[in-house]
Design an enzyme around this catalytic site. Structure first.
Site, PDB file in Angstrom:
ATOM      1  N   GLU A 233      -5.982  -6.946  -1.651  1.00  0.00           N
ATOM      2  CA  GLU A 233      -6.642  -7.037  -0.351  1.00  0.00           C
ATOM      3  C   GLU A 233      -8.117  -6.703  -0.524  1.00  0.00           C
ATOM      4  OE1 GLU A 233      -4.918  -4.774   2.853  1.00  0.00           O
ATOM      5  OE2 GLU A 233      -2.888  -4.972   2.022  1.00  0.00           O
TER       6      GLU A 233
ATOM      7  N   GLU B 173       0.834  -1.215   0.000  1.00  0.00           N
ATOM      8  CA  GLU B 173       0.000   0.000   0.000  1.00  0.00           C
ATOM      9  C   GLU B 173       0.867   1.263   0.000  1.00  0.00           C
ATOM     10  OE1 GLU B 173      -4.267  -1.328   1.811  1.00  0.00           O
ATOM     11  OE2 GLU B 173      -2.847  -0.475   3.249  1.00  0.00           O
TER      12      GLU B 173
END
Length: 904
Positions: A785, A655
């Site tokens: 995710e 991320e």
């Protein structure tokens, strides 16, 4: 005769001054390329003689203190002739060798003037700031202060820094014994000649700390008459040198204790390098002025009669402290294990009823004793034979015992003369929980694995048969009363979720090879803690088998560089070190699954709020960090391949929307992604990512490479991907997070003239991002995710990340139950198929509480401290200190959803 040479200066141009400084400090000539790990006795004798000629101390003693004193004595007698040398003179002295030597950096001609500045999240300190006179009366902290023309630096505690080379915002400075910063001068510090500009910063791109480390490693290798390994940039020895180099840096920083067993354990956990420490030391070279050669001599003297053949040398430096380490990689016979048992006894017996013919006196029934202690994981009772059980583990064992907060109702029956049935109620001895724990710890002080543990109870005779085991409750949650649901989540009994019926419709276009993946990175920690998993027939089974049977074909595993504190206690979150990852990846391969490896490039969680560098990398220059990224990436992937568990996809960074590798803006505290990616820091992040991607191609050419962003947005993703393209990052997939319960109010703007509405994580917005990535950048998308809620209840006493239903965007509505999970996943996969993407990974569906029920909060907390099963343990890395929950997410994303996804 051949001369030894620092081997990692062999094939690229470097700043000539560095080579000359190295030669001056070690007293060696580097005319010919000779390896330091050669076994030719003449070469070794020559090198050792040359090193000895530069030393003016007696034989170095075997203690760190004596070595430091000897080094100090030598420093006092050292010639000052080279102190007045200019950097130009030094460069001239090395001109003839610069082209034939190897460096850890890329070609000097391709590097900017700041290439060797130390990694930092902010710009380098300016000359104005360094020289400014501070007029405030407040205590100066983490800043320079000039008084009467003399500049000093005050650390974070407001203390003047003395006797060391230290780093401030990307530049290195030297403070003398009085704390005065060297300016506009050339000095020899620890045998290294350094030139300081008018602000006090070391000039000429000299990386003092790295050069000193290189010198120590090389000098120690030269002194040892053995075939040793020291070149931290070498790859042919399974990257053993780089791992030892980093461990030595942790030692210098105080991020690992100088304990041989601890260091060996961490080397095995983090680097898959089983072995033993032959010698190690830390020295305050800032005070003593010791040179690299003197540090190396002190290290070798500690070796004693140990055989160092084939060993690895590492060195570290941090704020005046130097460290050195000799580590031998070898199979180490595992110590014999022993198992303790808990022996409950009764100290006092009371009666609330009549008298029975066979009363409890000092011992309870075997049946009640077993049930009282069944709540303690057997993993806690097993350890190295003869080793004392730590207080941390004893506290955890205590937390698992029945009879603390509530009485334990025994099931064994006792009868009076008339045949009336009674049972005993048991409490741990003590007036309250604190006293009960204190009594337990005192009773078991010094107890070793294999010994019996004492648990003292009081017993009260109660009329009746006590608590009977209830029949299996197969009532669905939706059919339970509110009180029944609360009781189930409180006690850990059946919640009814698995008995809910759901409607699953096959999705057109779903193929067998589409990724139906899960991230189960915490699994190994749960297994270590004694958690068991069961198949659909109720039989104990590997979770990987259960998942494979349900149609899961990929697993995602995160890896942290060093998820341990200085005492070797894990930070939590699964303590996902290399050893754990290899175990899980190997098990996945056993059941035919593919593996995605998620490099966080940190010691703990990284995300849009934080991207903290690993401890061992926090003081590295840009070039040294770039090399470390390469070596670490290649090492992990090589170790996986050698274990028969090669990665099929690799994610470089986690991320990274707001940055990576220590260069980031904190989204949760006003940081803006655009500021980062449109700055020099963003360019540097991209360069690091390019290095990581290249390392993947080198070590795992079969693997696909993904770069992960989060909170989908056309403008944001396009902007960041443009920077990726500008820097030529070699990757295959745009990775994205996709959580429908977050960022539900974001305005998505438009794409191709069509409004994308609100809510970042909607199927409509996801499809637009997929199209943009493919049409504008030629990249396929993968969802790295995702997740949705199966309930809103707290099952472990820590609260949930999502404790109430979020306000969903128009046209998107999912219920917080198993059917809602099915619907959310179905909508996501429809968008994936429409956008030509490769699939998705569900995040941590199996991270369950060790013991279900929020009544067991304390036990779960203690188990997390010991095994790392929760979101974070009590010794968690400082970067996660803001986290409220020790076991966040555990009650939120149950793994039940997997049975619903497989038919899609």
């Amino acid at each position: 005769m051949k001369k030894r040479k620092i081997k990692h200066f062999k094939n690229k141009k470097i700043v000539a001054a560095n080579l000359a400084l190295l030669a001056t400090a070690t007293g060696l000539a580097y005319a010919n390329p000779a390896k330091a790990d050669v076994t030719d006795s003449q070469d070794q004798q020559t090198a050792n003689t040359q090193v000895a000629q530069t030393e003016q101390t007696p034989d170095v003693q075997s203690t760190d203190t004596q070595a430091a004193q000897n080094a100090a004595d030598t420093a006092k007698t050292a010639t000052a002739a080279t102190d007045s040398k200019t950097s130009a003179d030094t460069a001239d002295a090395a001109t003839t060798t610069a082209d034939t030597t190897k460096t850890v950096t890329t070609a000097a001609t391709t590097k900017t003037a700041a290439a060797n500045t130390v990694q930092t999240k902010t710009s380098a300190v300016t000359a104005t700031k360094a020289a400014a006179t501070t007029t405030t009366t407040a205590t100066t902290k983490s800043d320079f202060k000039t008084t009467s023309g003399k500049t000093s630096y005050y650390d974070a505690n407001g203390q003047v820094v003395k006797n060391q080379v230290f780093t401030v915002k990307g530049k290195q400075y030297y403070a003398d014994a009085n704390g005065q910063i060297a300016k506009s001068t050339t000095k020899k510090v620890n045998g290294i000649t350094a030139t300081f500009d008018n602000t006090g910063a070391i000039s000429n791109n000299l990386d003092f700390g790295q050069l000193l480390r290189d010198q120590i490693e090389f000098s120690a290798a030269s002194k040892l008459k053995k075939a040793v390994k020291y070149d931290w940039t070498e790859s042919k020895n399974k990257y053993q040198e780089s791992a030892t180099h980093e461990m030595a840096q942790l030692l210098a920083q105080g991020d690992v204790k100088n304990d041989n067993d601890l260091i060996a354990t961490l080397m095995e956990n983090n680097s898959s390098m089983s072995g033993k420490v032959l010698a190690s030391l830390t020295l305050n070279v800032g005070q003593s002025g010791a040179t690299a050669s003197q540090v190396a001599a002190a290290l070798v003297s500690k070796l004693g009669n140990a055989d160092a053949t084939g060993s690895v040398i590492g060195a570290g430096y941090y704020n005046g402290i130097a460290s050195a380490l000799i580590y031998k990689v070898e199979e180490v016979k595992k110590a014999a294990e022993a198992v303790s048992k808990i022996d409950p006894s009764v100290s006092a017996v009371y009666s609330d009823a009549g008298k029975v013919t066979n009363p409890v006196t000092t011992k309870m029934s075997d049946e009640d004793a077993k049930t009282l202690t069944d709540g303690v994981s057997s993993a806690l009772l097993k350890g190295k034979a003869g080793t004392a059980i730590s207080q941390e583990v004893l506290q955890t064992i205590f937390a698992g015992l029945a009879g603390d907060q509530t009485a334990f109702e025994g099931s064994s029956l006792y009868y009076d003369a008339n045949g009336k049935a009674y049972h005993y109620q048991y409490w741990l001895s003590g007036k309250d929980s604190a006293e009960k724990l204190a009594n337990f710890l005192k009773a078991n002080t010094g107890v070793k694995y294999g010994d019996a543990l004492k648990a003292v109870y009081t017993a009260t005779l109660i009329a009746g048969t006590g608590t009977n085991t209830d029949a299996v409750d197969e009532t669905p949650t939706s059919k339970k009363t509110a009180d029944e649901i609360t009781a189930a989540y409180q006690t850990g009994s059946e919640t009814g979720l698995k008995y809910e019926s759901v409607k699953v419709e096959k999705i057109p276009g779903m193929t067998d090879d589409m990724i139906r993946g899960v991230d189960i990175s915490t699994y190994q920690a749960l297994v270590n803690a004694g958690v068991k998993f069961y198949d659909f027939n109720g039989k104990e089974a590997s979770l990987f088998k259960v998942l494979a049977d349900a149609g899961v074909n990929w697993v995602r595993l995160r890896i942290w560089n060093d998820p341990y504190n200085a005492d070797g206690m894990g930070y939590g979150g699964g303590n996902t070190d290399e050893a754990s990852v290899i175990k899980m990846a190997s098990e996945a391969k056993k059941y035919g699954m593919k593996v995605l490896l998620d490099f966080h490039y940190s010691d703990f969680w990284v995300d849009p709020a934080k991207q903290i560098l690993p401890k061992a990398w926090k003081d590295l220059s840009v070039n040294a960090l770039d090399e470390s990224i390469k070596l670490y990436t290649e090492k992990v992937l090589t170790d996986l391949r050698n274990a028969g568990a090669s990665a099929d996809m690799v994610q470089v960074g986690n991320e990274i929307t707001n940055g990576a590798f220590g260069l980031y803006t904190d989204r949760d505290h006003g940081g803006n992604w655009e500021t980062l990616w449109k700055s020099a820091d963003g360019d540097q992040v991209a360069e690091y990512l390019a290095t990581a991607a290249k390392a993947v191609r080198n070590a795992a050419p079969q693997a696909k490479i993904a770069l992960q962003l989060e909170t989908p947005n056309i403008y944001k993703y396009r902007t960041i991907m443009t920077v990726f393209k500008k820097h030529g990052i070699d990757y295959d997939y745009l990775g994205t997070s996709y959580y429908p319960f977050w960022s539900t109010g974001n305005d998505n703007g438009t794409y191709n003239g069509q409004s994308l509405g609100k809510g970042a994580n909607t199927p409509n917005n996801l499809l637009a991002v997929e199209k943009m990535a493919k049409e504008e950048f030629g990249k396929t998308t993968v969802i790295l995710e995702t997740g949705w809620l199966n309930n809103l209840n707290d099952s472990d006493g820590t609260g949930n990340s999502i404790g109430q239903m979020p306000t969903m965007p128009d046209g998107v509505s999912y219920t917080a139950d198993p059917q809602g999970q099915v619907n959310a996943m179905a909508d996501m996969y429809k968008a994936i198929i429409a956008g030509g993407s490769v699939g998705a990974f569900y995040w941590e569906p199996a991270q369950i509480a060790v013991k279900a029920g929020w009544n067991n909060w304390n036990y779960n907390k203690e188990m997390s401290n010991v095994y790392g099963t929760g979101w974070a343990a009590k010794v968690r890395h400082w970067l996660c200190s803001r986290k409220r929950n020790v076991l966040r997410r555990q009650g939120n994303l149950g793994w039940f959803n997997l049975g619903q996804r497989s038919p899609l």
